[in-house]
Scaffold this motif. Structure first.
Motif, PDB file in Angstrom:
ATOM      1  N   ALA A 169       0.901  -1.159  -0.074  1.00  0.00           N
ATOM      2  CA  ALA A 169       0.066   0.021  -0.001  1.00  0.00           C
ATOM      3  C   ALA A 169       0.851   1.302   0.083  1.00  0.00           C
ATOM      4  CB  ALA A 169      -1.025  -0.084   1.282  1.00  0.00           C
ATOM      5  N   ASP A 170       1.912   1.196   0.778  1.00  0.00           N
ATOM      6  CA  ASP A 170       2.917   2.484   0.801  1.00  0.00           C
ATOM      7  C   ASP A 170       3.555   2.696  -0.534  1.00  0.00           C
ATOM      8  OD1 ASP A 170       2.443   2.863   3.377  1.00  0.00           O
ATOM      9  OD2 ASP A 170       4.136   1.908   4.188  1.00  0.00           O
ATOM     10  N   LEU A 171       3.770   1.335  -1.422  1.00  0.00           N
ATOM     11  CA  LEU A 171       4.525   1.799  -2.524  1.00  0.00           C
ATOM     12  C   LEU A 171       3.372   2.187  -3.582  1.00  0.00           C
ATOM     13  CD1 LEU A 171       6.470  -1.733  -2.857  1.00  0.00           C
ATOM     14  CD2 LEU A 171       7.383   0.599  -2.759  1.00  0.00           C
ATOM     15  N   ARG A 172       2.168   1.750  -3.464  1.00  0.00           N
ATOM     16  CA  ARG A 172       1.168   2.180  -4.408  1.00  0.00           C
ATOM     17  C   ARG A 172       0.817   3.739  -4.038  1.00  0.00           C
ATOM     18  NH1 ARG A 172      -1.300  -2.828  -3.276  1.00  0.00           N
ATOM     19  NH2 ARG A 172      -2.424  -1.791  -1.519  1.00  0.00           N
ATOM     20  N   GLN A 173       1.023   4.060  -2.864  1.00  0.00           N
ATOM     21  CA  GLN A 173       0.686   5.495  -2.452  1.00  0.00           C
ATOM     22  C   GLN A 173       1.854   6.343  -2.888  1.00  0.00           C
ATOM     23  OE1 GLN A 173       0.245   6.139   1.593  1.00  0.00           O
ATOM     24  NE2 GLN A 173      -0.537   8.309   1.306  1.00  0.00           N
ATOM     25  N   ALA A 174       3.089   5.990  -2.834  1.00  0.00           N
ATOM     26  CA  ALA A 174       4.141   6.695  -3.421  1.00  0.00           C
ATOM     27  C   ALA A 174       4.092   6.810  -5.028  1.00  0.00           C
ATOM     28  CB  ALA A 174       5.447   5.789  -2.860  1.00  0.00           C
ATOM     29  N   GLU A 175       3.814   5.705  -5.465  1.00  0.00           N
ATOM     30  CA  GLU A 175       3.535   5.827  -7.043  1.00  0.00           C
ATOM     31  C   GLU A 175       2.465   6.932  -7.348  1.00  0.00           C
ATOM     32  OE1 GLU A 175       4.054   5.116 -11.018  1.00  0.00           O
ATOM     33  OE2 GLU A 175       5.339   4.502  -9.382  1.00  0.00           O
ATOM     34  N   ALA A 176       1.555   6.730  -6.743  1.00  0.00           N
ATOM     35  CA  ALA A 176       0.288   7.680  -6.841  1.00  0.00           C
ATOM     36  C   ALA A 176       0.770   9.040  -6.937  1.00  0.00           C
ATOM     37  CB  ALA A 176      -0.862   7.533  -6.094  1.00  0.00           C
ATOM     38  N   ALA A 177       1.284   9.434  -5.748  1.00  0.00           N
ATOM     39  CA  ALA A 177       2.118  10.856  -5.371  1.00  0.00           C
ATOM     40  C   ALA A 177       3.083  11.275  -6.648  1.00  0.00           C
ATOM     41  CB  ALA A 177       2.934  10.872  -4.149  1.00  0.00           C
ATOM     42  N   ARG A 178       4.000  10.206  -7.023  1.00  0.00           N
ATOM     43  CA  ARG A 178       4.752  10.540  -8.163  1.00  0.00           C
ATOM     44  C   ARG A 178       3.882  10.833  -9.443  1.00  0.00           C
ATOM     45  NH1 ARG A 178       7.101   8.555 -12.394  1.00  0.00           N
ATOM     46  NH2 ARG A 178       5.856   6.313 -12.030  1.00  0.00           N
ATOM     47  N   SER A 179       3.020  10.002  -9.783  1.00  0.00           N
ATOM     48  CA  SER A 179       2.237  10.523 -10.651  1.00  0.00           C
ATOM     49  C   SER A 179       1.468  11.526 -10.877  1.00  0.00           C
ATOM     50  CB  SER A 179       1.066   9.443 -11.272  1.00  0.00           C
ATOM     51  OG  SER A 179       1.840   7.948 -11.170  1.00  0.00           O
ATOM     52  N   HIS A 180       0.938  11.891  -9.459  1.00  0.00           N
ATOM     53  CA  HIS A 180       0.269  13.238  -9.554  1.00  0.00           C
ATOM     54  C   HIS A 180       1.220  14.475  -9.716  1.00  0.00           C
ATOM     55  CE1 HIS A 180      -2.858  15.963  -7.934  1.00  0.00           C
ATOM     56  NE2 HIS A 180      -1.973  16.312  -7.264  1.00  0.00           N
ATOM     57  N   ALA A 181       2.656  14.174  -9.206  1.00  0.00           N
ATOM     58  CA  ALA A 181       3.446  15.094  -9.298  1.00  0.00           C
ATOM     59  C   ALA A 181       3.679  15.453 -10.923  1.00  0.00           C
ATOM     60  CB  ALA A 181       4.716  15.060  -8.496  1.00  0.00           C
ATOM     61  N   ASP A 182       4.144  14.258 -11.515  1.00  0.00           N
ATOM     62  CA  ASP A 182       4.082  14.304 -13.167  1.00  0.00           C
ATOM     63  C   ASP A 182       3.437  15.124 -13.931  1.00  0.00           C
ATOM     64  OD1 ASP A 182       6.741  12.762 -12.523  1.00  0.00           O
ATOM     65  OD2 ASP A 182       6.029  10.809 -13.210  1.00  0.00           O
ATOM     66  N   ALA A 183       1.761  14.628 -13.242  1.00  0.00           N
ATOM     67  CA  ALA A 183       0.731  15.495 -14.030  1.00  0.00           C
ATOM     68  C   ALA A 183       0.610  17.087 -13.754  1.00  0.00           C
ATOM     69  CB  ALA A 183      -0.579  14.774 -13.572  1.00  0.00           C
ATOM     70  N   ARG A 184       1.233  17.099 -12.562  1.00  0.00           N
ATOM     71  CA  ARG A 184       1.238  18.625 -12.286  1.00  0.00           C
ATOM     72  C   ARG A 184       2.202  19.437 -13.302  1.00  0.00           C
ATOM     73  NH1 ARG A 184       1.373  19.129  -5.996  1.00  0.00           N
ATOM     74  NH2 ARG A 184       2.913  17.353  -6.490  1.00  0.00           N
ATOM     75  N   GLY A 185       3.274  18.723 -13.112  1.00  0.00           N
ATOM     76  CA  GLY A 185       4.395  19.197 -14.100  1.00  0.00           C
ATOM     77  C   GLY A 185       3.945  19.447 -15.582  1.00  0.00           C
ATOM     78  N   ALA A 186       3.473  18.332 -16.108  1.00  0.00           N
ATOM     79  CA  ALA A 186       2.906  18.280 -17.366  1.00  0.00           C
ATOM     80  C   ALA A 186       1.799  19.404 -17.617  1.00  0.00           C
ATOM     81  CB  ALA A 186       2.411  16.887 -17.788  1.00  0.00           C
ATOM     82  N   ALA A 187       1.013  19.625 -16.901  1.00  0.00           N
ATOM     83  CA  ALA A 187       0.049  20.584 -16.878  1.00  0.00           C
ATOM     84  C   ALA A 187       0.797  22.021 -16.963  1.00  0.00           C
ATOM     85  CB  ALA A 187      -0.988  20.570 -15.728  1.00  0.00           C
ATOM     86  N   ALA A 188       1.714  22.130 -16.042  1.00  0.00           N
ATOM     87  CA  ALA A 188       2.412  23.347 -15.935  1.00  0.00           C
ATOM     88  C   ALA A 188       3.327  23.677 -17.583  1.00  0.00           C
ATOM     89  CB  ALA A 188       3.470  23.649 -14.619  1.00  0.00           C
TER      90      ALA A 188
ATOM     91  N   ILE B 243       2.333  22.455 -20.285  1.00  0.00           N
ATOM     92  CA  ILE B 243       1.354  22.961 -21.292  1.00  0.00           C
ATOM     93  C   ILE B 243       0.773  24.397 -20.805  1.00  0.00           C
ATOM     94  CG2 ILE B 243      -1.109  22.363 -21.829  1.00  0.00           C
ATOM     95  CD1 ILE B 243      -0.400  19.417 -21.460  1.00  0.00           C
ATOM     96  N   GLU B 244       0.656  24.655 -19.843  1.00  0.00           N
ATOM     97  CA  GLU B 244      -0.075  26.117 -19.613  1.00  0.00           C
ATOM     98  C   GLU B 244       1.083  27.127 -19.995  1.00  0.00           C
ATOM     99  OE1 GLU B 244      -2.804  27.548 -18.628  1.00  0.00           O
ATOM    100  OE2 GLU B 244      -3.702  25.385 -18.373  1.00  0.00           O
TER     101      GLU B 244
END
Length: 121
Positions: free
Chosen positions: A52-71, A73-74
């Motif tokens: 569960a910790d690994l999945r949570q870390a992966e989700a946080a990393r994916s969220h950070a990547d998505a925010r960077g991609a959105a930035a 694009i903007e």
């Protein structure tokens, strides 16, 4: 063909059920068997927490990547056009006397029109 396959599946399930009831080591008491089961459960819970910790870390990393991609694009977008209500009104042309036409002399051309419209001479 199907019967041997079903027989193999049935034997493997029966062997799994029989293995679950075997004591952890020969001559183990009932207390030791329960303690062994409890330890196995604790290890399984620890494994699940780790996953569960690994999945949570992966989700946080994916969220950070998505925010960077959105930035990115903007940042690559063209600047936003101003809102129509925020625009300045068009400049008003200055008011000129006589609407910008040259000033006429009063009665200058009226005599010619009267002569043309009047009785012949």
């Amino acid at each position: 063909m199907i019967r041997p396959l079903l027989l193999a599946v049935g034997l493997s399930l029966a062997a799994g059920a029989a293995q679950a009831q075997v004591a952890p080591w020969p001559g183990a008491s009932e207390f030791d068997r329960h303690r062994h089961d409890a330890d196995r459960n604790l290890q399984a819970m620890a494994d699940q927490r780790r996953q569960a910790d690994l999945r949570q870390a992966e989700a946080a990393r994916s969220h950070a990547d998505a925010r960077g991609a959105a930035a990115r694009i903007e940042a690559g977008r063209a600047p936003a056009l101003p809102y129509p209500g925020a625009r300045q009104p068009a400049p008003v042309a200055p008011v000129r006397p006589n609407g910008g036409f040259p000033a006429s002399t009063p009665g200058g051309d009226v005599g010619q029109i009267d002569a043309w419209l009047g009785p012949p001479r």
